[in-house]
Scaffold this motif. Structure first.
Motif, PDB file in Angstrom:
ATOM      1  N   SER A  36      27.473  69.320  69.908  1.00  0.00           N
ATOM      2  CA  SER A  36      27.406  67.957  69.378  1.00  0.00           C
ATOM      3  C   SER A  36      27.764  68.026  67.904  1.00  0.00           C
ATOM      4  N   GLY A  37      27.873  66.889  67.229  1.00  0.00           N
ATOM      5  CA  GLY A  37      28.299  66.883  65.836  1.00  0.00           C
ATOM      6  C   GLY A  37      27.494  67.755  64.889  1.00  0.00           C
ATOM      7  N   ALA A  38      26.230  67.543  64.588  1.00  0.00           N
ATOM      8  CA  ALA A  38      25.524  66.351  64.984  1.00  0.00           C
ATOM      9  C   ALA A  38      24.695  65.857  63.799  1.00  0.00           C
ATOM     10  N   VAL A  39      24.639  64.529  63.689  1.00  0.00           N
ATOM     11  CA  VAL A  39      23.678  63.898  62.787  1.00  0.00           C
ATOM     12  C   VAL A  39      22.638  63.241  63.676  1.00  0.00           C
ATOM     13  N   ILE A  40      21.373  63.614  63.484  1.00  0.00           N
ATOM     14  CA  ILE A  40      20.330  63.154  64.392  1.00  0.00           C
ATOM     15  C   ILE A  40      19.367  62.211  63.680  1.00  0.00           C
ATOM     16  N   ASP A  41      19.028  61.136  64.383  1.00  0.00           N
ATOM     17  CA  ASP A  41      17.977  60.221  63.948  1.00  0.00           C
ATOM     18  C   ASP A  41      16.652  60.815  64.432  1.00  0.00           C
ATOM     19  N   LEU A  43      35.990  67.657  70.074  1.00  0.00           N
ATOM     20  CA  LEU A  43      36.305  69.049  69.758  1.00  0.00           C
ATOM     21  C   LEU A  43      35.675  69.386  68.414  1.00  0.00           C
ATOM     22  N   LYS A  44      35.167  70.585  68.271  1.00  0.00           N
ATOM     23  CA  LYS A  44      34.396  70.917  67.077  1.00  0.00           C
ATOM     24  C   LYS A  44      34.663  72.350  66.628  1.00  0.00           C
ATOM     25  N   GLU A  45      34.647  72.552  65.331  1.00  0.00           N
ATOM     26  CA  GLU A  45      34.702  73.884  64.737  1.00  0.00           C
ATOM     27  C   GLU A  45      33.620  73.991  63.665  1.00  0.00           C
ATOM     28  N   VAL A  46      33.158  75.207  63.441  1.00  0.00           N
ATOM     29  CA  VAL A  46      32.239  75.496  62.342  1.00  0.00           C
ATOM     30  C   VAL A  46      32.952  76.432  61.384  1.00  0.00           C
ATOM     31  N   TRP A  47      32.871  76.119  60.099  1.00  0.00           N
ATOM     32  CA  TRP A  47      33.574  76.884  59.063  1.00  0.00           C
ATOM     33  C   TRP A  47      32.605  77.292  57.955  1.00  0.00           C
ATOM     34  N   GLU A  48      32.926  78.393  57.314  1.00  0.00           N
ATOM     35  CA  GLU A  48      32.307  78.755  56.047  1.00  0.00           C
ATOM     36  C   GLU A  48      33.343  78.521  54.958  1.00  0.00           C
ATOM     37  N   ILE A  49      32.995  77.663  53.999  1.00  0.00           N
ATOM     38  CA  ILE A  49      33.959  77.236  52.986  1.00  0.00           C
ATOM     39  C   ILE A  49      33.567  77.769  51.607  1.00  0.00           C
ATOM     40  N   ALA A  50      34.432  77.520  50.639  1.00  0.00           N
ATOM     41  CA  ALA A  50      34.158  77.960  49.273  1.00  0.00           C
ATOM     42  C   ALA A  50      32.919  77.242  48.733  1.00  0.00           C
ATOM     43  N   PRO A  51      32.009  77.943  48.066  1.00  0.00           N
ATOM     44  CA  PRO A  51      30.764  77.341  47.573  1.00  0.00           C
ATOM     45  C   PRO A  51      30.980  76.122  46.689  1.00  0.00           C
ATOM     46  N   GLU A  52      32.038  76.127  45.881  1.00  0.00           N
ATOM     47  CA  GLU A  52      32.274  75.009  44.967  1.00  0.00           C
ATOM     48  C   GLU A  52      32.704  73.735  45.696  1.00  0.00           C
ATOM     49  N   LYS A  53      33.092  73.852  46.974  1.00  0.00           N
ATOM     50  CA  LYS A  53      33.482  72.686  47.770  1.00  0.00           C
ATOM     51  C   LYS A  53      32.350  72.183  48.653  1.00  0.00           C
ATOM     52  N   HIS A  54      31.243  72.883  48.635  1.00  0.00           N
ATOM     53  CA  HIS A  54      30.164  72.605  49.566  1.00  0.00           C
ATOM     54  C   HIS A  54      29.177  71.600  48.982  1.00  0.00           C
ATOM     55  N   PRO A 114      29.707  77.144  88.250  1.00  0.00           N
ATOM     56  CA  PRO A 114      30.000  78.533  88.595  1.00  0.00           C
ATOM     57  C   PRO A 114      28.685  79.297  88.745  1.00  0.00           C
ATOM     58  N   GLU A 115      28.774  80.604  88.901  1.00  0.00           N
ATOM     59  CA  GLU A 115      27.558  81.404  88.951  1.00  0.00           C
ATOM     60  C   GLU A 115      26.755  81.194  87.678  1.00  0.00           C
ATOM     61  N   GLY A 116      25.442  81.109  87.814  1.00  0.00           N
ATOM     62  CA  GLY A 116      24.573  80.821  86.680  1.00  0.00           C
ATOM     63  C   GLY A 116      24.772  81.801  85.540  1.00  0.00           C
ATOM     64  N   GLY A 117      24.708  81.292  84.327  1.00  0.00           N
ATOM     65  CA  GLY A 117      24.908  82.100  83.136  1.00  0.00           C
ATOM     66  C   GLY A 117      26.336  82.106  82.652  1.00  0.00           C
ATOM     67  N   GLY A 118      27.282  81.671  83.499  1.00  0.00           N
ATOM     68  CA  GLY A 118      28.678  81.612  83.088  1.00  0.00           C
ATOM     69  C   GLY A 118      28.933  80.446  82.155  1.00  0.00           C
ATOM     70  N   GLY A 119      30.029  80.540  81.397  1.00  0.00           N
ATOM     71  CA  GLY A 119      30.398  79.464  80.486  1.00  0.00           C
ATOM     72  C   GLY A 119      30.333  79.897  79.040  1.00  0.00           C
ATOM     73  N   PRO A 120      30.390  78.934  78.133  1.00  0.00           N
ATOM     74  CA  PRO A 120      30.404  79.282  76.710  1.00  0.00           C
ATOM     75  C   PRO A 120      29.066  79.865  76.260  1.00  0.00           C
ATOM     76  N   ALA A 121      29.123  80.552  75.139  1.00  0.00           N
ATOM     77  CA  ALA A 121      27.905  81.103  74.528  1.00  0.00           C
ATOM     78  C   ALA A 121      27.845  80.583  73.097  1.00  0.00           C
ATOM     79  N   TYR A 122      27.618  79.279  72.984  1.00  0.00           N
ATOM     80  CA  TYR A 122      27.594  78.648  71.674  1.00  0.00           C
ATOM     81  C   TYR A 122      26.345  79.069  70.888  1.00  0.00           C
ATOM     82  N   ASN A 123      26.524  79.212  69.600  1.00  0.00           N
ATOM     83  CA  ASN A 123      25.413  79.519  68.702  1.00  0.00           C
ATOM     84  C   ASN A 123      25.232  78.351  67.747  1.00  0.00           C
ATOM     85  N   GLY A 124      24.401  77.394  68.168  1.00  0.00           N
ATOM     86  CA  GLY A 124      24.134  76.261  67.300  1.00  0.00           C
ATOM     87  C   GLY A 124      25.313  75.339  67.131  1.00  0.00           C
ATOM     88  N   MET A 125      25.964  74.994  68.237  1.00  0.00           N
ATOM     89  CA  MET A 125      27.087  74.047  68.178  1.00  0.00           C
ATOM     90  C   MET A 125      26.604  72.617  68.456  1.00  0.00           C
TER      91      MET A 125
END
Length: 604
Positions: A104-109, A264-275, A593-604
């Motif tokens: 998810s994006g995500a911004v949560i209420d 569609l989503k990506e996670v990036w590490e950017i330059a500190p001065e742009k953060h 599919p067989e259980g456990g298959g699919g993506p292995a997202y880390n905090g997406m």
């Protein structure tokens, strides 16, 4: 030579006269071997196989361990503790780890979390980034026009938090387990079970140890049956069991068909001065044309490293079969007012997921049925202009648990499935219903002759009115009906990825961590193996190659048949469900599919 030109070159090698002389079996080789379309009762390879399942009896089964499912489980256990009762609650989750399939994006209420776990801050919930600033812009080909964000309007995120939703779901899972909830990760619910009276009895988890050919392997093991008094379906958008339940009980008869988008989503590490932790940015406009619904998000997270989440959403009612949502996302990042954020940065994650966009009009007419109910995105609780659904998912899960708890206690001796009959009324009396009704006309406002421009005016009026206008707009044709023939559309030539800001598809899929047992039947099943070539390729130049964000589908030369054939790379699948939604003939049916298959997202 481009992939498009290569395909045309190969196709020209096969003359019509040659194709006519070749058997259908060679021209249309068998693709689908899954037992849902090839019954094992008719397959002699299964004659001697023991098909008995072990059975567990529980009070409440929850299918899906996302925000809705975990909230339902927690609330059910809270109620039991308040009444000093014992209740057995089981959550079945297809991901190998809780949160592993969440994107998810995500911004949560935090409104629902405040209610469910009031001391969540003391308990260490991973909401570390309060929103500090909102921006909303219209992108032209080279410029950026700011659009004001008024206080109290849907795009106003004051009081909300930028989160990595998978981490929040994992934390919710920890809270649920501490209360005694049984969570079974890596177990995919593959079948709905019914009592003789037709009420839902529970679910069965998937079998394992089936070869790609559909034959049993030496390692074959039958799944487990979980029988429950009430079953809550919290599968998320386009759940494959939810589809069956909706059809069997006619839950959405009289509703507008659901509308969808792909995020569609990506996670990036950017330059500190742009953060800028807490900065929330949204755009509409370029690179999409004015008749294609969609836009971008870019959120700055407060993490140990300067981390951002960037994503792009495309409405799946788009018309041009040459369009690729993945390529549009990559192109967005190259915009002159956007690309500076990514210069010198490192991409660390990628993923995609279908989302509900139908809103109020597309909610099922009936949210409960004999033996269970639908919650979260299984029901379609998502606020499109707010780009939020997690708090609705949590609230609906809580209300479902309350209703199920009441119904089970009121009918303790029942031998059939118990329906949480009070659930729909609880939803209608909650902020979920009120919120979705107030923005019901925003998304369909964009179905007008002026496209985006008319949509901004009409949706702005609807937001200004607070939903009080005395009409409810319709969504129009279903997403799978919207494609126009490829011959009548302008082909889209996408720029070559530079490997720094824009990337190719396969290197992106590698970042998802997706993995499936290779020797199993493809879980992307085809009702008719001929349709991809005879219809999709012939009329739309194979749109599944472009709408899939993971490279699952490709057309390759069929040397035996003298034509092209569809190849399904099921191991690439990231469980987004886009193919199940957008396939023009609704020929693709996604199953687990067989259980456990699919993506292995880390905090997406």
């Amino acid at each position: 030579m481009s992939a498009l030109l290569k395909m045309h070159s190969v196709r020209r090698l096969f003359s019509p006269s040659l194709a006519r002389s070749i058997s259908d079996a060679a021209k249309f080789p068998r693709i689908t071997t899954h037992y849902t379309l090839n019954p094992r009762e008719k397959d002699e390879r299964w004659t001697e196989v023991d098909m008995e399942r072990c059975v567990e009896e529980v009070d409440l089964v929850i299918v899906g361990g996302g925000p809705a499912g975990m909230s339902a489980a927690i609330r059910a256990k809270q109620l039991a503790a308040e009444k000093d009762q014992e209740i057995r609650v089981c959550v079945v989750e297809k991901a190998a780890e809780v949160g592993g399939h969440i994107l998810s994006g995500a911004v949560i209420d935090p409104i629902s979390l405040n209610e469910l776990i009031p001391d969540w801050q003391e308990q260490g919930a991973p909401l570390n980034t309060p929103v500090t600033k909102d921006t909303f812009s219209f992108l032209t080909g080279s410029g950026r026009i700011s659009i004001p964000v008024f206080k109290g309007w849907p795009m106003d995120n004051h009081g909300n938090y930028v989160v990595r939703l998978g981490h929040l779901v994992k934390w919710l899972g920890d809270q649920a387990e501490a209360l005694g909830v049984e969570i079974y990760p890596g177990c995919a619910a593959s079948e709905v079970l019914f009592h003789e009276d037709g009420s839902v009895k529970g679910i069965a988890t998937n079998d394992v140890g089936i070869a790609k050919s559909g034959a049993p392997k030496d390692t074959f093991a039958r799944g487990m049956e979980l029988h429950a008094k009430t079953t809550i379906f919290a599968e998320g958008c386009r759940g494959h069991l939810t589809k069956q339940i909706m059809q069997k009980f006619g839950l959405n008869e009289g509703s507008e068909p659901q509308a969808y988008g792909i995020g569609l989503k990506e996670v990036w590490e950017i330059a500190p001065e742009k953060h800028q932790p807490g900065l929330v940015e949204h755009t509409i406009g370029w690179p999409l044309d004015r008749f294609t619904y969609g836009g971008s998000f870019l959120y700055h997270l407060n993490e140990p490293t300067p981390t951002i989440a960037v994503g792009f959403v495309v409405g799946l009612n788009y018309k041009n079969p040459w369009l690729s949502p993945f390529q549009e996302f990559q192109r967005f990042k190259t915009h002159p007012k956007v690309r500076h954020v990514f210069e010198g940065a490192t991409r660390i994650a990628y993923g995609a997921r279908a989302i509900n966009e139908g809103g109020f009009q597309s909610l099922p007419q009936k949210l409960s049925f004999p033996g269970g109910c639908l919650v979260g995105c299984s029901a379609g609780f998502l606020n499109v202009p707010r780009i939020k659904g997690s708090h609705y998912a949590m609230k609906s899960g809580m209300l479902a648990a309350e209703s199920a708890f009441e119904a089970i206690n009121a009918d303790a001796q029942s031998t059939a499935g118990v329906e949480p009959t009070g659930y729909a009324e609880k939803i209608k009396n909650s902020f979920v219903w009120k919120d979705l009704y107030s923005v019901r006309n925003v998304h369909p406002s964009f179905h007008n002759p002026l496209g985006l421009y008319g949509g901004l005016v009409l949706s702005g009026f609807s937001i200004f009115m607070g939903g009080r206008e005395p009409w409810t707009l319709k969504h129009g044709p279903q997403d799978h009906e919207s494609l126009q023939p490829a011959s009548s559309c302008q082909p889209i030539v996408y720029p070559k990825p530079d490997g720094k800001i824009s990337f190719d598809l396969l290197s992106s899929v590698a970042l998802t961590g997706t993995n499936h047992e290779g020797d199993q039947p493809a879980h992307l099943t085809l009702k008719d193996d001929r349709i991809p070539v005879e219809h999709n390729l012939a009329l739309y130049e194979g749109p599944e190659q472009r709408f899939c964000p993971a490279g699952v589908y490709e057309y390759v030369p069929n040397e035996e048949g003298g034509n092209m054939k569809l190849q399904i790379n099921a191991q690439n699948c990231i469980h987004c469900k886009t193919c199940d939604i957008k396939d023009p003939k609704q020929n693709i049916n996604w199953v687990v599919p067989e259980g456990g298959g699919g993506p292995a997202y880390n905090g997406m």
